[in-house]
Scaffold this active site. Structure first.
Site, PDB file in Angstrom:
ATOM      1  N   SER A 188       0.795  -1.227   0.000  1.00 61.95           N
ATOM      2  CA  SER A 188       0.000   0.000   0.000  1.00 61.95           C
ATOM      3  C   SER A 188       0.824   1.272   0.000  1.00 61.95           C
ATOM      4  O   SER A 188       0.322   2.319  -0.382  1.00 61.95           O
ATOM      5  CB  SER A 188      -0.961   0.001   1.186  1.00 61.95           C
ATOM      6  OG  SER A 188      -0.249  -0.187   2.391  1.00 61.95           O
ATOM      7  N   HIS A 216      -5.430  -3.368  -2.687  1.00 61.82           N
ATOM      8  CA  HIS A 216      -5.103  -2.396  -3.736  1.00 61.82           C
ATOM      9  C   HIS A 216      -4.946  -3.042  -5.108  1.00 61.82           C
ATOM     10  O   HIS A 216      -4.603  -2.359  -6.071  1.00 61.82           O
ATOM     11  CB  HIS A 216      -3.823  -1.637  -3.366  1.00 61.82           C
ATOM     12  CG  HIS A 216      -3.978  -0.852  -2.113  1.00 61.82           C
ATOM     13  ND1 HIS A 216      -4.570   0.388  -2.077  1.00 61.82           N
ATOM     14  CD2 HIS A 216      -3.664  -1.157  -0.825  1.00 61.82           C
ATOM     15  CE1 HIS A 216      -4.588   0.829  -0.828  1.00 61.82           C
ATOM     16  NE2 HIS A 216      -4.053  -0.093  -0.046  1.00 61.82           N
ATOM     17  N   LYS A 247     -12.355   0.465  -1.914  1.00 66.91           N
ATOM     18  CA  LYS A 247     -11.346   1.122  -2.751  1.00 66.91           C
ATOM     19  C   LYS A 247     -11.865   1.097  -4.205  1.00 66.91           C
ATOM     20  O   LYS A 247     -12.733   1.880  -4.529  1.00 66.91           O
ATOM     21  CB  LYS A 247      -9.992   0.440  -2.542  1.00 66.91           C
ATOM     22  CG  LYS A 247      -9.517   0.583  -1.076  1.00 66.91           C
ATOM     23  CD  LYS A 247      -8.191  -0.021  -0.838  1.00 66.91           C
ATOM     24  CE  LYS A 247      -7.585   0.133   0.529  1.00 66.91           C
ATOM     25  NZ  LYS A 247      -8.299   0.567   1.678  1.00 66.91           N
TER      26      LYS A 247
HETATM   27  C1  LIG Z   1      -3.516  -3.218   2.194  1.00 69.57           C
HETATM   28  C2  LIG Z   1      -4.735  -2.867   2.990  1.00 69.57           C
HETATM   29  N1  LIG Z   1      -5.395  -3.844   3.628  1.00 69.57           N
HETATM   30  C3  LIG Z   1      -6.488  -3.594   4.355  1.00 69.57           C
HETATM   31  C4  LIG Z   1      -6.982  -2.325   4.482  1.00 69.57           C
HETATM   32  C5  LIG Z   1      -8.179  -2.093   5.331  1.00 69.57           C
HETATM   33  O1  LIG Z   1      -9.316  -1.997   4.541  1.00 69.57           O
HETATM   34  P1  LIG Z   1     -10.574  -1.156   5.030  1.00 69.57           P
HETATM   35  O2  LIG Z   1     -10.257   0.279   4.735  1.00 69.57           O
HETATM   36  O3  LIG Z   1     -11.713  -1.702   4.256  1.00 69.57           O
HETATM   37  O4  LIG Z   1     -10.687  -1.395   6.504  1.00 69.57           O
HETATM   38  C6  LIG Z   1      -6.355  -1.276   3.824  1.00 69.57           C
HETATM   39  C7  LIG Z   1      -6.944   0.073   3.944  1.00 69.57           C
HETATM   40  O5  LIG Z   1      -6.597   1.081   3.990  1.00 69.57           O
HETATM   41  C8  LIG Z   1      -5.195  -1.544   3.066  1.00 69.57           C
HETATM   42  O6  LIG Z   1      -4.541  -0.557   2.455  1.00 69.57           O
END
Ligand SMILES: Cc1ncc(COP(=O)(O)O)c(C=O)c1O
Length: 406
Positions: A188, A216, A247
């Site tokens: 991320s 992502h 997203k």
């Molecule tokens: C790689 C990754 N996993 C999980 C999440 C968590 O997802 P959520 O925003 O639906 O809680 C994010 C969110 O920002 C993320 O970037």
């Protein structure tokens, strides 16, 4: 005493430039947004290069219409957790649809949906990490995976980012019953990808399972938008996929897709599934439309545009970085719409981000602990709703600011 301690800790954060700030959006998610800071001293329309609305679906008229229709039919809240009375037909239909979409990649799979990706990752790690288990985790995995790992009682091995030789030597030494390799599909903060075929070979060789958080990648990568797994034909079938729906899918929620026994056990035991009110059914209802668009022609068109924007941005940034080699900037090795411009120290990252804000662009500074110390950066994300002109204007602004750094 508590308040005094907290104030002291806040002072430490402030002195090391680590305080976070709140901004209030005054218009819907999109590439251009009106924002205020908390004391309203800044209020202006900005071009956003920071949302994860990769396909522009958060404002897609068909999805918004479906959301309204979902509320008309299914009302507001679900009223209870899934296992009491909150599990409604749209939740079930969404799980069936996701399961079908991934049937070629993860055969005989089942799907379980969650209200957020954070909750899905907590669920997967705490439930599968029970018993005589060891976890092998990439050092740049998302915070929600890390928190899940912290909550599970297994021994944890952290390997250097994408260093699969280091991972293999850890796997070799391991003697536990269960081995879980944990990785983001697309990382991320850097935007680079895990090498899933190498991980898959290691999983077979060492009888391990791979948990892939493709928050992502889902909707963004692959011709059909199935994400990091789409082009991996030789996967071993030892995959537990986590995807998010807040997203690219433009709404909110998350899913886990895996072998039936894994999903059945999660359903029984995952506390972040069992002990929380089920998400609004209207969201699941609207997600059915979002996924139809995402995996159909509309998704293909938007992903193609996104790819060309990524190329344009990376070309501009690489040119700038080599022209200003004395400043010590570098760009992350991304293959996704996430692009980091690493400046190194915290203050320079903050200066760059606030300079961009003054010039009308919202691009966050990312500092430790979100990224390792010495790699503070600005993090740019693209949406299919951006235009080439948006990127050109951003590059003009960056040139002005980077010249000042030099
Ligand atoms: C790689 C990754 N996993 C999980 C999440 C968590 O997802 P959520 O925003 O639906 O809680 C994010 C969110 O920002 C993320 O970037």
């Amino acid at each position: 005493m508590l308040i005094k301690k907290l104030q002291d800790r806040m002072n430490v954060l402030a002195q090391s430039n680590m305080l976070r700030q709140k901004w209030i959006a005054q218009s819907r998610t999109g590439t251009h947004q009106l924002i205020n800071n908390a004391d309203h001293s800044v209020s202006a329309k900005h071009t956003l290069f920071c949302s994860n609305d990769y396909l522009g679906f958060a404002s897609h008229p068909d999805i918004l219409d479906a959301l309204k229709e979902g509320i008309e039919i299914w009302g507001g809240g679900s009223g209870a957790s899934h296992l009491i009375s909150g599990h409604m037909a749209p939740h079930e239909q969404l799980e069936m649809m996701l399961s079908r979409l991934f049937s070629q990649i993860i055969p005989d799979n089942r799907c379980l949906t969650f209200s957020t990706g954070y909750m899905a990752n907590l669920a997967v790690m705490t439930v599968l990490g029970e018993g005589d288990c060891e976890v092998f985790s990439d050092e740049l995995n998302h915070a929600s995976l890390i928190d899940g790992i912290r909550l599970c009682k297994s021994k944890v091995n952290i390997y250097k980012h994408r260093d699969y030789e280091a991972l293999e030597s850890m796997l070799k030494k391991n003697t536990s019953d269960i081995r879980l390799i944990v990785t983001d599909g697309v990382f991320s903060m850097d935007g680079d990808q895990a090498d899933l075929s190498v991980l898959s070979d290691l999983a077979v060789k060492y009888d391990a399972w791979i948990i892939v958080d493709d928050a992502h990648g889902y909707g963004v990568l692959g011709k059909k938008g199935l994400g990091s797994l789409e082009n991996e034909k030789e996967l071993s079938g030892r995959i537990i996929l986590v995807g998010t729906l807040g997203k690219a899918a433009g709404l909110s929620g998350a899913f886990v897709i895996a072998n039936q026994t894994i999903i059945d056990y999660l359903f029984q035991r995952a506390r972040s599934y069992v002990y929380t009110t089920a998400a609004l059914p209207a969201i699941s209802f609207a997600l059915l439309t979002s996924l139809k668009l995402m995996h159909g022609n509309e998704g293909v068109r938007r992903r193609n545009h996104l790819r060309s924007l990524e190329g344009h941005l990376r070309q501009g940034l690489s040119g700038m970085v080599s022209a200003q080699s004395n400043v010590g900037l570098h760009i992350t090795k991304s293959s996704s719409p996430i692009q980091g411009l690493v400046v190194g120290d915290v203050l320079s990252a903050i200066d760059l981000s606030s300079g961009l804000l003054e010039l009308g662009f919202r691009v966050p500074a990312i500092r430790p602990p979100t990224v390792p110390s010495g790699t503070s950066r600005i993090r740019l994300t693209l949406s299919a709703d951006h235009t080439v002109n948006d990127i050109d204007r951003l590059m003009d602004a960056l040139h002005i600011l980077v010249n000042k750094l030099a």
